[in-house]
Design a protein around this motif. Sequence first.
Motif, PDB file in Angstrom:
ATOM      1  N   GLY A   1       0.746  -1.247   0.000  1.00 23.59           N
ATOM      2  CA  GLY A   1       0.000   0.000   0.000  1.00 23.59           C
ATOM      3  C   GLY A   1       0.772   1.291   0.000  1.00 23.59           C
ATOM      4  N   LEU A   2       2.093   1.259  -0.164  1.00 26.88           N
ATOM      5  CA  LEU A   2       2.854   2.498  -0.112  1.00 26.88           C
ATOM      6  C   LEU A   2       3.084   3.031  -1.522  1.00 26.88           C
ATOM      7  N   GLY A   3       2.560   4.219  -1.786  1.00 26.43           N
ATOM      8  CA  GLY A   3       2.739   4.828  -3.103  1.00 26.43           C
ATOM      9  C   GLY A   3       1.759   4.301  -4.140  1.00 26.43           C
ATOM     10  N   ARG A   4       1.766   4.920  -5.302  1.00 31.80           N
ATOM     11  CA  ARG A   4       0.855   4.528  -6.380  1.00 31.80           C
ATOM     12  C   ARG A   4       1.189   3.156  -6.948  1.00 31.80           C
ATOM     13  N   SER A   5       2.391   2.655  -6.698  1.00 29.60           N
ATOM     14  CA  SER A   5       2.785   1.364  -7.258  1.00 29.60           C
ATOM     15  C   SER A   5       2.479   0.194  -6.337  1.00 29.60           C
ATOM     16  N   GLY A   6       1.858   0.442  -5.174  1.00 31.93           N
ATOM     17  CA  GLY A   6       1.507  -0.647  -4.276  1.00 31.93           C
ATOM     18  C   GLY A   6       0.509  -1.594  -4.913  1.00 31.93           C
ATOM     19  N   ARG A   7       0.521  -2.833  -4.499  1.00 27.85           N
ATOM     20  CA  ARG A   7      -0.347  -3.851  -5.106  1.00 27.85           C
ATOM     21  C   ARG A   7      -1.835  -3.509  -5.003  1.00 27.85           C
ATOM     22  N   LEU A   8      -2.246  -2.941  -3.878  1.00 29.49           N
ATOM     23  CA  LEU A   8      -3.668  -2.659  -3.689  1.00 29.49           C
ATOM     24  C   LEU A   8      -4.174  -1.648  -4.710  1.00 29.49           C
ATOM     25  N   THR A   9      -3.478  -0.545  -4.849  1.00 28.97           N
ATOM     26  CA  THR A   9      -3.891   0.477  -5.814  1.00 28.97           C
ATOM     27  C   THR A   9      -3.795  -0.055  -7.241  1.00 28.97           C
ATOM     28  N   ASP A  10      -2.740  -0.767  -7.529  1.00 29.99           N
ATOM     29  CA  ASP A  10      -2.533  -1.298  -8.870  1.00 29.99           C
ATOM     30  C   ASP A  10      -3.673  -2.214  -9.293  1.00 29.99           C
ATOM     31  N   THR A  11      -4.158  -3.038  -8.368  1.00 29.48           N
ATOM     32  CA  THR A  11      -5.197  -4.015  -8.707  1.00 29.48           C
ATOM     33  C   THR A  11      -6.605  -3.450  -8.564  1.00 29.48           C
ATOM     34  N   LEU A  12      -6.933  -2.888  -7.405  1.00 31.13           N
ATOM     35  CA  LEU A  12      -8.316  -2.485  -7.141  1.00 31.13           C
ATOM     36  C   LEU A  12      -8.713  -1.172  -7.796  1.00 31.13           C
ATOM     37  N   VAL A  13      -7.761  -0.253  -7.950  1.00 27.02           N
ATOM     38  CA  VAL A  13      -8.076   1.039  -8.557  1.00 27.02           C
ATOM     39  C   VAL A  13      -7.798   1.029 -10.054  1.00 27.02           C
ATOM     40  N   ASP A  14      -6.577   0.673 -10.432  1.00 28.00           N
ATOM     41  CA  ASP A  14      -6.178   0.777 -11.832  1.00 28.00           C
ATOM     42  C   ASP A  14      -6.679  -0.378 -12.705  1.00 28.00           C
ATOM     43  N   GLU A  15      -6.600  -1.605 -12.188  1.00 28.03           N
ATOM     44  CA  GLU A  15      -6.949  -2.773 -13.007  1.00 28.03           C
ATOM     45  C   GLU A  15      -8.434  -3.111 -12.964  1.00 28.03           C
TER      46      GLU A  15
END
Length: 207
Positions: free
Chosen positions: A56-70
């Motif tokens: 969850g740290l930064g825009r490259s964290g797994r959570l943002t990458d999967t739930l927001v972007d993907e």
Amino acid sequence: MVAEPRELRESRRPQSQTLKLSLARAPLPAAALVWQVPRADDPSTPMWQLAQALLGLGRSGRLTDTLVDEKALAHQLSLRLDAHRDAGLLVAQALAAHGQTAAPVAQALQQEVLRLADEPVTDEELNKAKALLRRETLSADWTADRLARSLGTAWAVRGDAGAPAKDMAVWIKLSGAEVQQFWRKQVVQAPVLTLLADIGAAAGVAA
């Protein structure tokens, strides 16, 4: 290897629980997952820090990458590690995207957090997470006041003003495999409190 965590002074939650909340005026539904973690001075703290950075740290964290972007399930989310003298919390929370309800967001959020135990951590992910943690620890933008507050908090909460530097010396040597092994034992098998907040939904507690 990081030593086994000490027992929490605060009693452990005996089982997972879901709490449904009703939001009358909120713009979007929201979901949160809460896990108990050991007290702030526990030897496992650097492991928790690195895992939190991976997810969850930064825009490259797994959570943002999967739930927001993907998957576009969440409008925004965060994963924070709250360290306290007696015990701590790992809190994953998300604001649902338009058209979504809280339950599927919570389910996807939990799946992504638990996935850290099963999907290998790449060298790129690991190095990026460590770089972000280093930047937080050694930021050149820190003012004297901010540095003093950080050292004071480390002393007050952990009993050691040098704790941040010692943490860095530990997590900088950790491997992705060690993080995964730790996650399987400390999070995958642990009870979680799930909070579901929908607009106009009936409030209640589910097992």
